[in-house]
Design a protein around this motif. Structure first.
Motif, mmCIF file in Angstrom:
data_model
loop_
_atom_site.group_PDB
_atom_site.id
_atom_site.type_symbol
_atom_site.label_atom_id
_atom_site.label_comp_id
_atom_site.label_asym_id
_atom_site.label_seq_id
_atom_site.Cartn_x
_atom_site.Cartn_y
_atom_site.Cartn_z
ATOM 1 N N SER A 123 0.843 -1.191 0.000
ATOM 2 C CA SER A 123 0.000 0.000 0.000
ATOM 3 C C SER A 123 0.880 1.243 0.000
ATOM 4 O O SER A 123 2.032 1.213 0.441
ATOM 5 N N ARG A 124 0.317 2.325 -0.500
ATOM 6 C CA ARG A 124 1.081 3.572 -0.554
ATOM 7 C C ARG A 124 1.246 4.122 0.861
ATOM 8 O O ARG A 124 0.283 4.301 1.599
ATOM 9 N N GLN A 125 2.482 4.403 1.226
ATOM 10 C CA GLN A 125 2.800 4.802 2.594
ATOM 11 C C GLN A 125 2.818 6.316 2.798
ATOM 12 O O GLN A 125 2.869 6.779 3.940
ATOM 13 N N ASP A 126 2.764 7.083 1.709
ATOM 14 C CA ASP A 126 2.929 8.533 1.847
ATOM 15 C C ASP A 126 1.603 9.273 1.942
ATOM 16 O O ASP A 126 1.570 10.505 1.941
ATOM 17 N N PHE A 168 2.226 -5.233 3.211
ATOM 18 C CA PHE A 168 2.619 -3.880 3.601
ATOM 19 C C PHE A 168 1.342 -3.045 3.681
ATOM 20 O O PHE A 168 0.888 -2.461 2.697
ATOM 21 N N PRO A 224 -1.562 -0.161 4.992
ATOM 22 C CA PRO A 224 -1.529 1.306 5.125
ATOM 23 C C PRO A 224 -1.058 1.736 6.506
ATOM 24 O O PRO A 224 -1.293 1.055 7.504
ATOM 25 N N SER A 225 -0.420 2.876 6.549
ATOM 26 C CA SER A 225 0.090 3.385 7.828
ATOM 27 C C SER A 225 -1.028 3.910 8.711
ATOM 28 O O SER A 225 -0.854 4.043 9.922
ATOM 29 N N SER A 259 7.830 -1.220 10.485
ATOM 30 C CA SER A 259 6.864 -0.288 9.916
ATOM 31 C C SER A 259 6.117 -0.880 8.734
ATOM 32 O O SER A 259 5.047 -0.405 8.349
ATOM 33 N N LEU A 260 6.654 -1.939 8.150
ATOM 34 C CA LEU A 260 6.007 -2.547 7.007
ATOM 35 C C LEU A 260 4.688 -3.216 7.386
ATOM 36 O O LEU A 260 3.831 -3.436 6.533
ATOM 37 N N GLY A 287 2.360 -1.965 8.988
ATOM 38 C CA GLY A 287 1.302 -0.980 8.884
ATOM 39 C C GLY A 287 0.485 -0.867 10.160
ATOM 40 O O GLY A 287 0.846 -1.379 11.220
#
Length: 684
Positions: free
Chosen positions: A240-243, A265, A267-268, A321-322, A324
């Protein structure tokens, strides 16, 4: 005069003609079942839309008919139509003007047809529906171009089903006109690429991509999506996009039955509650960070072309952190993977976790103290692993106060903490099958609850209802083993030689299922078990059923793989009156004593599971019991009489021969016996 005499007959015929004419002109109307404003005309062999139905009709169901073309003006009599279903009709074409007067139509079902033949004209017809919300085009052999043509300008569509078609590649143009789409079903196609296919669907909440051939899902940025099903693909990576600063609304993510190598991975920021990852190749790699044996190996992975504005991203494969945001996770399903351990702090990231399913992995140890499970956990399944040790302390047992279901079956456990189960106040079901854990004698007590022992005491655990001790090599069960329990399910099968007669009596008021398969048991007193509903006595070499079975209210009886040759008539009638299921395969019955089979067959509420596989023996040959009525059993009964009739004269003949031979060899014996009886001296 004759002419005048025929007038009454003619009048009667005219009256009958007026009555029959509307019926004959619309014979198909009789095939429709009407309820208020709905008409169901399924399986009516219709070749066109029926006429004569009320003009106020709102729903018309024409499934499983023979309509190949939906002609113009066929819906003209029904201007109020809201729902139209034409599934399974071999429908090839919908003419362009058929919906001109159907301005209220919202739901349209064309599933399992041949729309691919006339898809261009059908697309023109669909564009004339201003309020179409639900469209089912599943199983119509549609390819990418056909689907794009059919969906052109359907901006009001909210639900779309394209499952079971021939879609291969989706791009940003595939659904660009469907701005109001909320649910999309694309399962069972042959898709291998979905590049930016859903960028024009800001309201999409449920997406089904199951049963395709997608190799990966990268750059996942659909923040509005609530449910994503991508199971049964070939996905190796989910990234997933982390930014993004937005919180993802994703609640359910199903990536089961893929080829995931790493934990996805995620989402954050997310609201993820259900994560299904079973049947993958997933494992954790945190221990590789300090592994000196892998100095020449790469400990990072590069992901190329994740976004258009960067070339690649490099990450450490054990980076925490991966994982999420998994703080809202309620269910984590990791069954059938290659997990050997949990990374440090991984469990602590899930304070709301209630279900953890870890069966069929590679866990060797479980430290409930260091993992720090939270009190929300109530289902823990670690069956079919390599566990040989479980560590706890009093504090961790207190934390697991809400644990209800605990499955440790099929491991290598020889010892367990003494208070592991007795210290869980809400434990309801425990499965320790196929571990070498015994049942302690009353005098075998350990003061420290966290100390390990090769046996456990089960008495007086108030909340326990289901206990599975199958294949635990049990030999001796103390009489007080289950004292103070209110068990409804007790499974003790695959413990050959176990003696449980005295220990079970304390459960007679609560026990509903009892498993004693493969225990070498020959008889058991169940007369007091009035609540017993299911009994397993398979693989016990039984030649007859325990008589006390008739005193119970059994619904399920398993007597497979025994040595039963027949079931007495009284027993058969008793069982047939109450049983719902009976398992009988694996016995070799007598083909000439199968009245029990027909008793069971005639019982309306009873089902013989696998009855075509129940066998019997007749004249050293095996037959199916259900075919035994065609066998001639009269020979078997008459043969005994014939054997007797043949043997008697033979025996008499042999006896006579023996006497003659004996007297021939010993003639003096005969003379002496005659003289003694007849030749006596005469008195003078």
């Amino acid at each position: 005069m004759p002419v005048q005499g025929l007038n009454p007959i003619v009048l009667c015929l005219l009256a009958m003609w007026r009555i029959l004419t509307p019926v004959l002109s619309h014979p198909k109307f009789n095939h429709c079942h009407q309820v208020h404003e709905n008409a169901v005309c399924n399986n009516a062999r219709l070749s066109s839309v029926p006429e004569g139905l009320p003009q106020t009709l709102e729903e018309l169901h024409l499934n499983y008919n023979q309509i190949k073309t939906l002609h113009d003006k066929s819906l003209l009599p029904y201007p109020s139509l809201i729902t139209l279903t034409l599934a399974c009709n071999d429908l090839e074409k919908v003419q362009s003007k058929v919906f001109e007067d159907s301005k209220l139509l919202e739901n349209l079902n064309f599933a399992n047809n041949n729309i691919y033949i006339g898809y261009e004209e059908t697309s023109v017809a669909l564009r004339k529906l201003p309020g179409l919300r639900f469209l089912d085009l599943s199983e119509n052999k549609l390819n990418d171009e056909m689907a794009f043509t059919l969906l052109h300008n359907l901006s009001t569509l909210e639900y779309l089903n394209l499952s079971g078609n021939l879609l291969q590649r989706l791009d940003e143009t595939s659904f660009r006109d469907l701005h109001n789409l909320k649910e999309l079903d694309l399962q069972r196609n042959i898709m291998f690429e979905i590049d930016s296919a859903f960028g024009g669907n800001p309201k999409l909440q449920r997406l089904n991509l199951a049963f395709n051939i997608l190799p990966c899902l990268t750059d996942f940025h659909m923040t509005q999506l609530v449910v994503l099903n991508a199971s049964y693909n070939y996905i190796e990576w989910f990234i997933s996009r982390q930014d993004l600063n937005d919180t993802f609304k994703l609640e359910t993510l199903d990536l089961s039955n893929n080829r995931l190598l790493f934990f996805p991975f995620l989402p954050s920021r997310s609201k993820l509650q259900n994560l299904y990852l079973s049947n993958n190749l997933l494992r954790f790699y945190e221990h590789y960070a300090d592994n000196n044996t892998l100095q020449n190996s790469s400990t990072s992975v590069e992901f190329y072309n994740l976004k258009k504005h960067i070339k690649n991203v490099t990450v450490e494969i054990w980076d925490e952190s991966l994982h999420g945001d998994i703080s809202s996770l309620d269910t984590l399903d990791l069954r059938r993977n290659q997990v050997e351990y949990f990374p440090n702090g991984f469990i602590q990231k899930m304070p709301l976790l209630s279900r953890l399913r870890m069966s069929m992995n590679c866990l060797e140890t479980l430290n409930l103290t260091s993992e720090q499970f939270f009190g929300s956990l109530y289902e823990l399944d670690i069956s079919n692993n390599r566990l040989n040790q479980i560590s706890v302390d009093d504090e961790s047992l207190t934390t697991l106060a809400n644990l209800t279901y605990f499955n440790l079956s099929h491991n290598d456990l020889n010892e367990l903490p003494v208070g592991l189960f007795s210290s869980l106040p809400r434990i309801h079901s425990v499965d320790l099958s196929y571990n070498s854990i015994g049942i302690c004698q009353p005098d075998e007590r350990n003061i420290n609850a966290s100390s390990s022992s090769s046996c456990l005491q089960w008495s007086n655990i108030d909340s326990l209802r289901q206990l599975y001790l199958k294949g635990c090599n049990l030999e001796t069960v103390p009489n007080s083993a289950f004292t103070g329990l209110s068990l409804t399910h007790l499974e003790l099968s695959d413990n050959p030689g176990i003696d449980v007669q005295n220990s079970l009596q304390c459960l007679s008021r609560t026990l509903q299922h009892l498993g004693l398969g493969n225990t070498q048991i020959q008889d058991i007193d169940l007369s007091r078990f009035q609540t017993l509903k299911s009994l397993n006595l398979s693989k016990n070499s039984l030649s007859h059923l325990p008589h006390s079975i008739h005193d119970t209210d059994l619904k399920v009886l398993d007597i497979r793989d025994n040595r039963l040759s027949t079931i007495p008539s009284d027993d058969a009638h008793s069982l047939a009156s109450k049983l719902h299921l009976i398992f009988l395969t694996g016995n070799t019955f007598n083909c000439c004593q199968t009245q029990w089979f027909w008793t069971f067959e005639e019982a309306r509420t009873m089902n013989m599971v696998g009855k075509s596989d129940i066998i019997c023996e007749h004249q050293s040959m095996l037959h199916r019991v259900q075919d035994s009525h065609s066998l001639d059993c009269s020979d078997a009964e008459e043969s005994i009489v014939w054997y007797i009739l043949l043997l008697v004269p033979i025996c008499l003949f042999l006896s006579g021969i023996s006497i003659v031979v004996f007297l021939t060899l010993k003639p003096k014996i005969l003379q002496i016996s005659i003289k003694k009886k007849y030749l006596r001296p005469t008195p003078y």
